[in-house]
Write a protein that holds these residues in place. Structure first.
Motif, PDB file in Angstrom:
ATOM      1  N   THR A 110       0.843  -1.195   0.000  1.00  0.00           N
ATOM      2  CA  THR A 110       0.000   0.000   0.000  1.00  0.00           C
ATOM      3  C   THR A 110       0.879   1.247   0.000  1.00  0.00           C
ATOM      4  O   THR A 110       1.908   1.290   0.683  1.00  0.00           O
ATOM      5  CB  THR A 110      -0.912   0.020   1.243  1.00  0.00           C
ATOM      6  OG1 THR A 110      -1.645  -1.211   1.308  1.00  0.00           O
ATOM      7  CG2 THR A 110      -1.885   1.183   1.195  1.00  0.00           C
ATOM      8  N   ALA A 111       0.473   2.273  -0.737  1.00  0.00           N
ATOM      9  CA  ALA A 111       1.242   3.513  -0.826  1.00  0.00           C
ATOM     10  C   ALA A 111       0.796   4.497   0.242  1.00  0.00           C
ATOM     11  O   ALA A 111      -0.403   4.637   0.512  1.00  0.00           O
ATOM     12  CB  ALA A 111       1.084   4.132  -2.205  1.00  0.00           C
ATOM     13  N   GLY A 112       1.752   5.179   0.847  1.00  0.00           N
ATOM     14  CA  GLY A 112       1.431   6.190   1.847  1.00  0.00           C
ATOM     15  C   GLY A 112       2.561   6.341   2.840  1.00  0.00           C
ATOM     16  O   GLY A 112       3.694   5.931   2.606  1.00  0.00           O
ATOM     17  N   ASP A 113       2.238   6.951   3.986  1.00  0.00           N
ATOM     18  CA  ASP A 113       3.219   7.213   5.037  1.00  0.00           C
ATOM     19  C   ASP A 113       2.768   6.630   6.359  1.00  0.00           C
ATOM     20  O   ASP A 113       1.597   6.749   6.741  1.00  0.00           O
ATOM     21  CB  ASP A 113       3.428   8.718   5.225  1.00  0.00           C
ATOM     22  CG  ASP A 113       4.204   9.343   4.087  1.00  0.00           C
ATOM     23  OD1 ASP A 113       5.371   8.965   3.896  1.00  0.00           O
ATOM     24  OD2 ASP A 113       3.639  10.213   3.387  1.00  0.00           O
ATOM     25  N   VAL A 114       3.714   6.010   7.068  1.00  0.00           N
ATOM     26  CA  VAL A 114       3.508   5.600   8.455  1.00  0.00           C
ATOM     27  C   VAL A 114       4.186   6.637   9.334  1.00  0.00           C
ATOM     28  O   VAL A 114       5.374   6.935   9.161  1.00  0.00           O
ATOM     29  CB  VAL A 114       4.090   4.194   8.707  1.00  0.00           C
ATOM     30  CG1 VAL A 114       4.013   3.846  10.189  1.00  0.00           C
ATOM     31  CG2 VAL A 114       3.352   3.159   7.878  1.00  0.00           C
ATOM     32  N   PRO A 120       4.916  13.750   8.185  1.00  0.00           N
ATOM     33  CA  PRO A 120       5.278  14.242   6.848  1.00  0.00           C
ATOM     34  C   PRO A 120       5.002  15.740   6.754  1.00  0.00           C
ATOM     35  O   PRO A 120       4.131  16.280   7.454  1.00  0.00           O
ATOM     36  CB  PRO A 120       4.369  13.442   5.919  1.00  0.00           C
ATOM     37  CG  PRO A 120       3.234  12.990   6.772  1.00  0.00           C
ATOM     38  CD  PRO A 120       3.772  12.842   8.162  1.00  0.00           C
ATOM     39  N   GLU A 121       5.727  16.402   5.897  1.00  0.00           N
ATOM     40  CA  GLU A 121       5.632  17.855   5.784  1.00  0.00           C
ATOM     41  C   GLU A 121       4.201  18.285   5.464  1.00  0.00           C
ATOM     42  O   GLU A 121       3.734  19.328   5.954  1.00  0.00           O
ATOM     43  CB  GLU A 121       6.595  18.348   4.700  1.00  0.00           C
ATOM     44  CG  GLU A 121       6.606  19.863   4.524  1.00  0.00           C
ATOM     45  CD  GLU A 121       7.080  20.602   5.770  1.00  0.00           C
ATOM     46  OE1 GLU A 121       6.611  21.744   5.984  1.00  0.00           O
ATOM     47  OE2 GLU A 121       7.902  20.041   6.513  1.00  0.00           O
ATOM     48  N   VAL A 132      -5.252  13.917  11.775  1.00  0.00           N
ATOM     49  CA  VAL A 132      -4.497  12.677  11.988  1.00  0.00           C
ATOM     50  C   VAL A 132      -5.056  11.923  13.186  1.00  0.00           C
ATOM     51  O   VAL A 132      -5.321  10.719  13.131  1.00  0.00           O
ATOM     52  CB  VAL A 132      -2.993  12.980  12.182  1.00  0.00           C
ATOM     53  CG1 VAL A 132      -2.264  11.761  12.761  1.00  0.00           C
ATOM     54  CG2 VAL A 132      -2.347  13.389  10.866  1.00  0.00           C
ATOM     55  N   GLY A 133      -5.251  12.649  14.291  1.00  0.00           N
ATOM     56  CA  GLY A 133      -5.801  12.011  15.482  1.00  0.00           C
ATOM     57  C   GLY A 133      -7.229  11.552  15.301  1.00  0.00           C
ATOM     58  O   GLY A 133      -7.598  10.453  15.743  1.00  0.00           O
ATOM     59  N   GLY A 222      -2.680   7.924   3.581  1.00  0.00           N
ATOM     60  CA  GLY A 222      -2.510   8.018   2.142  1.00  0.00           C
ATOM     61  C   GLY A 222      -1.605   9.165   1.746  1.00  0.00           C
ATOM     62  O   GLY A 222      -1.312  10.063   2.546  1.00  0.00           O
ATOM     63  N   PRO A 223      -1.153   9.188   0.494  1.00  0.00           N
ATOM     64  CA  PRO A 223      -0.160  10.170   0.055  1.00  0.00           C
ATOM     65  C   PRO A 223      -0.692  11.585  -0.118  1.00  0.00           C
ATOM     66  O   PRO A 223       0.090  12.508  -0.336  1.00  0.00           O
ATOM     67  CB  PRO A 223       0.335   9.602  -1.286  1.00  0.00           C
ATOM     68  CG  PRO A 223      -0.788   8.738  -1.769  1.00  0.00           C
ATOM     69  CD  PRO A 223      -1.430   8.166  -0.540  1.00  0.00           C
ATOM     70  N   GLY A 224      -1.996  11.791  -0.013  1.00  0.00           N
ATOM     71  CA  GLY A 224      -2.545  13.126  -0.234  1.00  0.00           C
ATOM     72  C   GLY A 224      -2.927  13.839   1.050  1.00  0.00           C
ATOM     73  O   GLY A 224      -2.511  13.484   2.143  1.00  0.00           O
ATOM     74  N   THR A 225      -3.707  14.878   0.915  1.00  0.00           N
ATOM     75  CA  THR A 225      -4.289  15.614   2.041  1.00  0.00           C
ATOM     76  C   THR A 225      -5.772  15.811   1.743  1.00  0.00           C
ATOM     77  O   THR A 225      -6.169  15.860   0.585  1.00  0.00           O
ATOM     78  CB  THR A 225      -3.617  16.994   2.220  1.00  0.00           C
ATOM     79  OG1 THR A 225      -3.663  17.708   0.982  1.00  0.00           O
ATOM     80  CG2 THR A 225      -2.182  16.847   2.683  1.00  0.00           C
ATOM     81  N   PRO A 226      -6.634  15.962   2.755  1.00  0.00           N
ATOM     82  CA  PRO A 226      -6.310  15.884   4.178  1.00  0.00           C
ATOM     83  C   PRO A 226      -5.914  14.467   4.587  1.00  0.00           C
ATOM     84  O   PRO A 226      -6.113  13.518   3.809  1.00  0.00           O
ATOM     85  CB  PRO A 226      -7.620  16.314   4.847  1.00  0.00           C
ATOM     86  CG  PRO A 226      -8.672  15.915   3.871  1.00  0.00           C
ATOM     87  CD  PRO A 226      -8.072  16.156   2.514  1.00  0.00           C
ATOM     88  N   PRO A 227      -5.364  14.291   5.801  1.00  0.00           N
ATOM     89  CA  PRO A 227      -4.941  12.960   6.241  1.00  0.00           C
ATOM     90  C   PRO A 227      -6.084  11.949   6.213  1.00  0.00           C
ATOM     91  O   PRO A 227      -7.193  12.232   6.663  1.00  0.00           O
ATOM     92  CB  PRO A 227      -4.461  13.215   7.681  1.00  0.00           C
ATOM     93  CG  PRO A 227      -4.073  14.650   7.703  1.00  0.00           C
ATOM     94  CD  PRO A 227      -5.045  15.340   6.797  1.00  0.00           C
ATOM     95  N   GLU A 228      -5.788  10.773   5.670  1.00  0.00           N
ATOM     96  CA  GLU A 228      -6.766   9.684   5.605  1.00  0.00           C
ATOM     97  C   GLU A 228      -6.047   8.364   5.838  1.00  0.00           C
ATOM     98  O   GLU A 228      -5.055   8.065   5.172  1.00  0.00           O
ATOM     99  CB  GLU A 228      -7.453   9.656   4.239  1.00  0.00           C
ATOM    100  CG  GLU A 228      -8.440   8.511   4.070  1.00  0.00           C
ATOM    101  CD  GLU A 228      -8.976   8.394   2.657  1.00  0.00           C
ATOM    102  OE1 GLU A 228      -9.912   7.592   2.447  1.00  0.00           O
ATOM    103  OE2 GLU A 228      -8.455   9.093   1.758  1.00  0.00           O
ATOM    104  N   VAL A 229      -6.554   7.559   6.769  1.00  0.00           N
ATOM    105  CA  VAL A 229      -5.980   6.243   7.001  1.00  0.00           C
ATOM    106  C   VAL A 229      -6.367   5.330   5.840  1.00  0.00           C
ATOM    107  O   VAL A 229      -7.551   5.166   5.541  1.00  0.00           O
ATOM    108  CB  VAL A 229      -6.467   5.645   8.337  1.00  0.00           C
ATOM    109  CG1 VAL A 229      -5.999   4.196   8.482  1.00  0.00           C
ATOM    110  CG2 VAL A 229      -5.958   6.476   9.519  1.00  0.00           C
TER     111      VAL A 229
END
Length: 355
Positions: A110-114, A120-121, A132-133, A222-229
């Motif tokens: 899966t693509a994204g950030d942990v 992430p910036e 995020v929370g 996920g790689p975009g915004t707003p933050p999404e799990v």
């Protein structure tokens, strides 16, 4: 032990290549890389032609009884594929130890950030941090709302009495580890915390699917915004049981402004104290609002979380002493487990409000 030597213990490239060819079809290129960020089950990144895959397998060597059951992990991830809980797409499960020397399962990457050591910036502002929370808590609420009977997990665990069994289970895991670690030092505070937990188990609890290791760095945004799990990982401890145990575990790893330095700094980040991130109290309030479930017995559940983490740390140290891991974190548990145990004992005895 070198990284190459350790990877050789985790996978036989030729045998794995033959298996993947038979299951997925032949390709022109193939590579395997160990993901070093995890500290329990092993995660291997596999490039199979133009496909990016992930293998989950247990660590090599002797492990505590019932630990590192990756086929159980596969079962729950596979069952959740069509629910509101975001999980990677599973591909295969294999119990033939001739392939890589252990059970394992295969899934798509899966693509994204942990968010483990840093944010992430694109999330570095108060609005994104609050989200995020919120996403994290809403995902936990979604796990606890799953109709586990309807997705074939009705026999996945014994939810009644789960909390008492957790105390018993982690005490047993500790006993397993202590057989090795007592040769370098003892942790009497941890024994005392276990005795307090056994004496203070809640008489009853809700019964839901539980993740068992739910925290910020076990989800991917996920790689975009707003933050999404977009994915929840590391389901090896999942079962049917008490949802408040998941919430207590999440709070152990969530740092508030004014908290003491983490007892295990490599595992417990501090960036969630920045402006915009919800506090632990705000996370609890959102969970209660989302689920209609009150977080009663907070002292017990937060102490249980610390006890489980200390037990995991002691198991890590045992594996290090048995030369069954090259993880640089594991030897640090010789001092970090006693630190966490002392804080947990002070917390249950009412000497502090913070772990």
């Amino acid at each position: 032990m070198s990284d190459t030597d350790y990877l050789d213990r985790l996978v036989d490239d030729d045998a794995l290549g033959s298996y993947l060819t038979a299951e997925l079809g032949p390709v022109d290129s193939f590579s395997v890389e160990r993901h070093a960020a995890g500290h329990s089950n092993e995660t291997l990144f596999v490039t199979w032609g133009d496909r990016e895959l992930v293998i989950r397998r247990p660590p090599p060597g002797e492990t505590a009884d019932t630990a590192h059951d990756v086929l159980r992990e596969y079962r729950v991830v596979d069952a959740l594929g069509d629910t509101d809980v975001p999980v990677p797409r599973t591909l295969r499960a294999c119990d033939d130890h001739d392939v890589i020397g252990s059970d394992f399962y295969l899934m798509e990457r899966t693509a994204g950030d942990v968010l483990r050591d840093e944010e992430p910036e694109r999330f570095a502002d108060p609005v994104a941090r609050e989200r995020v929370g919120a996403e994290l808590v809403d995902t936990l609420a979604a796990i606890h709302a799953v109709d586990y009977e309807s997705i074939g997990l009705g026999e996945f665990g014994r939810p009644a009495g789960y909390t008492a069994r957790q105390v018993d289970r982690w005490t047993a895991q500790l006993d397993w580890a202590f057989e090795t670690t007592e040769t370098v030092r003892e942790v009497p505070e941890l024994v005392a915390v276990g005795e307090w937990l056994a004496d203070n188990v809640p008489e009853s609890h809700s019964e839901t699917l539980v993740h068992g290791d739910f925290k910020l760095d076990n989800v991917m945004y996920g790689p975009g915004t707003p933050p999404e799990v977009v994915a929840v990982f590391d389901w090896e401890l999942s079962t049917l049981g008490d949802p408040l145990a998941d919430l207590g575990w999440l709070l152990l790893f969530w740092y508030d402004e004014g908290d003491p330095d983490p007892a295990m700094p490599e595992l417990m980040s501090t960036f969630t104290a920045r402006d915009g991130y919800p506090t632990r109290d705000e996370l609890v309030a959102r969970y209660e609002s989302s689920t209609g479930r009150e977080f009663t017995g907070e002292r017990f559940y937060r102490a249980l979380a610390a006890y489980k983490m200390a037990a995991l740390g002691e198991m890590f140290l045992a594996r290090h002493l048995n030369d069954d891991s090259d993880d640089a974190l594991y030897p640090k548990m010789e001092t970090q487990v006693p630190t966490l145990a002392a804080r947990a004992l002070a917390y249950v005895e009412g000497d502090t409000d913070r772990l």
